[in-house]
Scaffold this motif. Sequence first.
Motif, PDB file in Angstrom:
ATOM      1  N   ILE A  47       0.841  -1.199   0.000  1.00 22.17           N
ATOM      2  CA  ILE A  47       0.000   0.000   0.000  1.00 22.17           C
ATOM      3  C   ILE A  47       0.878   1.253   0.000  1.00 22.17           C
ATOM      4  O   ILE A  47       0.599   2.223  -0.720  1.00 22.17           O
ATOM      5  CB  ILE A  47      -0.961  -0.003   1.208  1.00 22.17           C
ATOM      6  N   ASN A  48       1.957   1.244   0.784  1.00 22.06           N
ATOM      7  CA  ASN A  48       2.867   2.395   0.824  1.00 22.06           C
ATOM      8  C   ASN A  48       3.530   2.634  -0.528  1.00 22.06           C
ATOM      9  O   ASN A  48       3.738   3.779  -0.933  1.00 22.06           O
ATOM     10  CB  ASN A  48       3.932   2.200   1.906  1.00 22.06           C
ATOM     11  N   LEU A  49       3.857   1.570  -1.239  1.00 17.63           N
ATOM     12  CA  LEU A  49       4.446   1.709  -2.574  1.00 17.63           C
ATOM     13  C   LEU A  49       3.461   2.385  -3.528  1.00 17.63           C
ATOM     14  O   LEU A  49       3.839   3.282  -4.292  1.00 17.63           O
ATOM     15  CB  LEU A  49       4.861   0.338  -3.113  1.00 17.63           C
ATOM     16  N   ALA A  50       2.203   1.988  -3.468  1.00 19.23           N
ATOM     17  CA  ALA A  50       1.186   2.604  -4.325  1.00 19.23           C
ATOM     18  C   ALA A  50       0.999   4.082  -3.965  1.00 19.23           C
ATOM     19  O   ALA A  50       0.903   4.936  -4.854  1.00 19.23           O
ATOM     20  CB  ALA A  50      -0.138   1.854  -4.193  1.00 19.23           C
ATOM     21  N   LEU A  51       0.957   4.395  -2.680  1.00 21.74           N
ATOM     22  CA  LEU A  51       0.821   5.795  -2.253  1.00 21.74           C
ATOM     23  C   LEU A  51       2.025   6.628  -2.694  1.00 21.74           C
ATOM     24  O   LEU A  51       1.877   7.785  -3.094  1.00 21.74           O
ATOM     25  CB  LEU A  51       0.648   5.873  -0.737  1.00 21.74           C
ATOM     26  N   THR A  52       3.208   6.047  -2.624  1.00 24.97           N
ATOM     27  CA  THR A  52       4.412   6.764  -3.052  1.00 24.97           C
ATOM     28  C   THR A  52       4.375   7.055  -4.547  1.00 24.97           C
ATOM     29  O   THR A  52       4.761   8.147  -4.979  1.00 24.97           O
ATOM     30  CB  THR A  52       5.671   5.951  -2.680  1.00 24.97           C
ATOM     31  N   ALA A  53       3.906   6.104  -5.338  1.00 26.52           N
ATOM     32  CA  ALA A  53       3.792   6.323  -6.783  1.00 26.52           C
ATOM     33  C   ALA A  53       2.821   7.466  -7.082  1.00 26.52           C
ATOM     34  O   ALA A  53       3.100   8.335  -7.923  1.00 26.52           O
ATOM     35  CB  ALA A  53       3.341   5.042  -7.473  1.00 26.52           C
ATOM     36  N   VAL A  54       1.693   7.489  -6.383  1.00 26.88           N
ATOM     37  CA  VAL A  54       0.718   8.573  -6.577  1.00 26.88           C
ATOM     38  C   VAL A  54       1.324   9.916  -6.148  1.00 26.88           C
ATOM     39  O   VAL A  54       1.144  10.939  -6.817  1.00 26.88           O
ATOM     40  CB  VAL A  54      -0.587   8.274  -5.795  1.00 26.88           C
ATOM     41  N   PHE A  55       2.076   9.911  -5.047  1.00 28.29           N
ATOM     42  CA  PHE A  55       2.712  11.131  -4.561  1.00 28.29           C
ATOM     43  C   PHE A  55       3.718  11.666  -5.577  1.00 28.29           C
ATOM     44  O   PHE A  55       3.739  12.860  -5.881  1.00 28.29           O
ATOM     45  CB  PHE A  55       3.403  10.872  -3.216  1.00 28.29           C
ATOM     46  N   ILE A  56       4.547  10.786  -6.122  1.00 28.76           N
ATOM     47  CA  ILE A  56       5.568  11.222  -7.095  1.00 28.76           C
ATOM     48  C   ILE A  56       4.896  11.780  -8.351  1.00 28.76           C
ATOM     49  O   ILE A  56       5.312  12.826  -8.881  1.00 28.76           O
ATOM     50  CB  ILE A  56       6.524  10.067  -7.430  1.00 28.76           C
ATOM     51  N   PHE A  57       3.845  11.120  -8.822  1.00 34.34           N
ATOM     52  CA  PHE A  57       3.121  11.619  -9.987  1.00 34.34           C
ATOM     53  C   PHE A  57       2.536  12.999  -9.695  1.00 34.34           C
ATOM     54  O   PHE A  57       2.667  13.925 -10.494  1.00 34.34           O
ATOM     55  CB  PHE A  57       2.013  10.640 -10.387  1.00 34.34           C
ATOM     56  N   SER A  58       1.898  13.150  -8.540  1.00 36.81           N
ATOM     57  CA  SER A  58       1.300  14.435  -8.163  1.00 36.81           C
ATOM     58  C   SER A  58       2.365  15.516  -8.021  1.00 36.81           C
ATOM     59  O   SER A  58       2.159  16.663  -8.435  1.00 36.81           O
ATOM     60  CB  SER A  58       0.534  14.311  -6.848  1.00 36.81           C
ATOM     61  N   LEU A  59       3.498  15.170  -7.454  1.00 34.92           N
ATOM     62  CA  LEU A  59       4.588  16.120  -7.278  1.00 34.92           C
ATOM     63  C   LEU A  59       5.110  16.598  -8.635  1.00 34.92           C
ATOM     64  O   LEU A  59       5.378  17.795  -8.820  1.00 34.92           O
ATOM     65  CB  LEU A  59       5.711  15.473  -6.466  1.00 34.92           C
ATOM     66  N   CYS A  60       5.227  15.682  -9.582  1.00 38.65           N
ATOM     67  CA  CYS A  60       5.679  16.059 -10.931  1.00 38.65           C
ATOM     68  C   CYS A  60       4.698  17.035 -11.576  1.00 38.65           C
ATOM     69  O   CYS A  60       5.102  18.004 -12.223  1.00 38.65           O
ATOM     70  CB  CYS A  60       5.843  14.826 -11.803  1.00 38.65           C
ATOM     71  N   VAL A  61       3.412  16.796 -11.396  1.00 39.16           N
ATOM     72  CA  VAL A  61       2.400  17.678 -11.976  1.00 39.16           C
ATOM     73  C   VAL A  61       2.489  19.063 -11.339  1.00 39.16           C
ATOM     74  O   VAL A  61       2.456  20.087 -12.030  1.00 39.16           O
ATOM     75  CB  VAL A  61       0.988  17.074 -11.807  1.00 39.16           C
TER      76      VAL A  61
END
Length: 188
Positions: A47-61
């Motif tokens: 679950i933490n890996l999935a949240l981190t992926a969403v965070f990195i995508f959001s940060l890039c945007v």
Amino acid sequence: MLVQIGLVALLVLAYAIAMRLSSTAIHSVGLRRSLNDLRVSLISKMINLALTAVFIFSLCVVLGVGYGQLAVFFSSVFAVVGVALFAQWSILSNITASLIIFFGFPYRVGDWIKVVDKDEEILGQIHEISTFHVIITRLTGDTVTYPNSMMLQKAVIRFRDEQEAKRHSQLLKEVVEDDNTVTGKSKN
């Protein structure tokens, strides 16, 4: 520039809160269902890996990385991951089944069960539930490693205790022996 800094700070705060809430929720489910600490830890990491992926995508945007650049990067990553998972689709299905088993499986380590399988009787005690498979120790002491995805596809019978499992196994043996006697088949 100040707006971007504010959004990045807000994203970091939301990420930290989401990580803490998900970790707390997973650990409370684990405690309530008396699950193995290793299993709780594995689910928490997924679950933490999935949240981190969403965070990195959001940060890039938020930082203004162009959609075209993000699209190229993520399509490349998804292509590589897709090829790997297509080659080993059962791995993905077992990981997904592991998440489903964690949150919705009515059985836990220590329960006596029988997996209804036409090819072979799998009756025993659940020894461990891992990311990819369930380990069942049979009445004879043999160990069976059964894939998580198959556990969700087959009917599973739960017994109150070892004695009830043994009675069920003995009844099945008697029925098979009677059937063999009626049809004229011998054990040899």
